[in-house]
Write an enzyme that holds these catalytic residues in place. Sequence first.
Site, PDB file in Angstrom:
ATOM      1  N   TYR A 141      45.296  40.585  34.201  1.00 10.00           N
ATOM      2  CA  TYR A 141      45.610  40.190  32.826  1.00 10.00           C
ATOM      3  C   TYR A 141      46.770  41.010  32.270  1.00 10.00           C
ATOM      4  O   TYR A 141      47.329  40.670  31.219  1.00 10.00           O
ATOM      5  CB  TYR A 141      44.389  40.385  31.909  1.00 10.00           C
ATOM      6  CG  TYR A 141      43.175  39.576  32.264  1.00 10.00           C
ATOM      7  CD1 TYR A 141      43.202  38.604  33.269  1.00 10.00           C
ATOM      8  CD2 TYR A 141      41.970  39.782  31.593  1.00 10.00           C
ATOM      9  CE1 TYR A 141      42.073  37.884  33.597  1.00 10.00           C
ATOM     10  CE2 TYR A 141      40.839  39.052  31.910  1.00 10.00           C
ATOM     11  CZ  TYR A 141      40.890  38.113  32.915  1.00 10.00           C
ATOM     12  OH  TYR A 141      39.760  37.396  33.235  1.00 10.00           O
ATOM     13  N   HIS A 163      37.400  40.502  41.432  1.00  9.43           N
ATOM     14  CA  HIS A 163      37.822  39.341  40.652  1.00  9.43           C
ATOM     15  C   HIS A 163      37.452  38.011  41.315  1.00  9.43           C
ATOM     16  O   HIS A 163      37.087  37.056  40.642  1.00  9.43           O
ATOM     17  CB  HIS A 163      39.326  39.398  40.413  1.00  9.43           C
ATOM     18  CG  HIS A 163      39.754  38.683  39.174  1.00  9.43           C
ATOM     19  ND1 HIS A 163      40.666  39.191  38.290  1.00  9.43           N
ATOM     20  CD2 HIS A 163      39.395  37.495  38.648  1.00  9.43           C
ATOM     21  CE1 HIS A 163      40.845  38.340  37.279  1.00  9.43           C
ATOM     22  NE2 HIS A 163      40.081  37.306  37.492  1.00  9.43           N
TER      23      HIS A 163
END
Length: 302
Positions: free
Chosen positions: A85, A141
């Site tokens: 991010y 992730h």
Amino acid sequence: MLKLLAALFFSLSVVSAHSADLNLKAENPKVGEFDFAAKRVLLNSGYYMSIVGLGTYSLSHDECMLSVGTLLKSGGRLIDTAYMYHNEKSVGQAVRESGVPREEVFVTTKIYPSQFDDPKAAIDMALEALDIEYIDLMLLHHPGKGDVEAYKALEDAVRGGKIRSIGLSNWYVKELKEFLPQISIMPAVVQNEIHPYYQENDVIPYVRSLGIVMEGWYPFGGRGYTEAMFSNETLIDIAKKHDVTVPQVILRWNLQKGVVVIPGTENPDYVRENLDVFDFELSSEEMDMINALDRNEKHDWY
């Protein structure tokens, strides 16, 4: 007291290669049960996590500062970020400048498969970027080459006090059954895409049966899909009945299914609205109506 509780649950969460299917919930029924009064859930690691928070995917520095600051000022305590991010530094800064005691805030971040070849460095990089003493929850992730060894590095970081809880993102039943026998510490959280059009009704009960907390990202369907979901007549009718918004209905539906929610937004008004989901309850009939909306319609590739 918290350290003692953490040590107790840590001992319960260590499983052998032949017992990764151990039902931790059977050891302590409170694990994984949502406390709606306190707005939190007890993880199998012994730590509490808020059940409504903020996702920071795609938020810029300024948006992160505003949204995270608004969340914390409004009583929210759960924040989700990730290496990919590119805003861990912003999240950390917002937490430090909030004035909220560090021990009250729960920060999740993730390491990406591109980092699996050197997970120790990835962990240290996240700690440095966040600069908040420790990481409350770190996830892989999504599956990738070297994920088992990367997870073992997370386990070492838990033992070293760098991370308090660990887990997985974008793992499903098949992946979990293959993965769990290869690790030592049961994941505290599994975080997947979940919304009314993609409900994962096979994954949620399996995950929860193991004493793992289920967390959903994209609760409103994800960017490009929210308008259509918010226009759903079933959801609109239920929202009108309770004098709330459609997003609030969706979040409440998730919570009543035992799914932690981390809706993302850069709008402070929506941050506050998303936290305000504890003054109404959906009936079993309304839950069934939303459950009937499932289309197995996944909106991201993970």
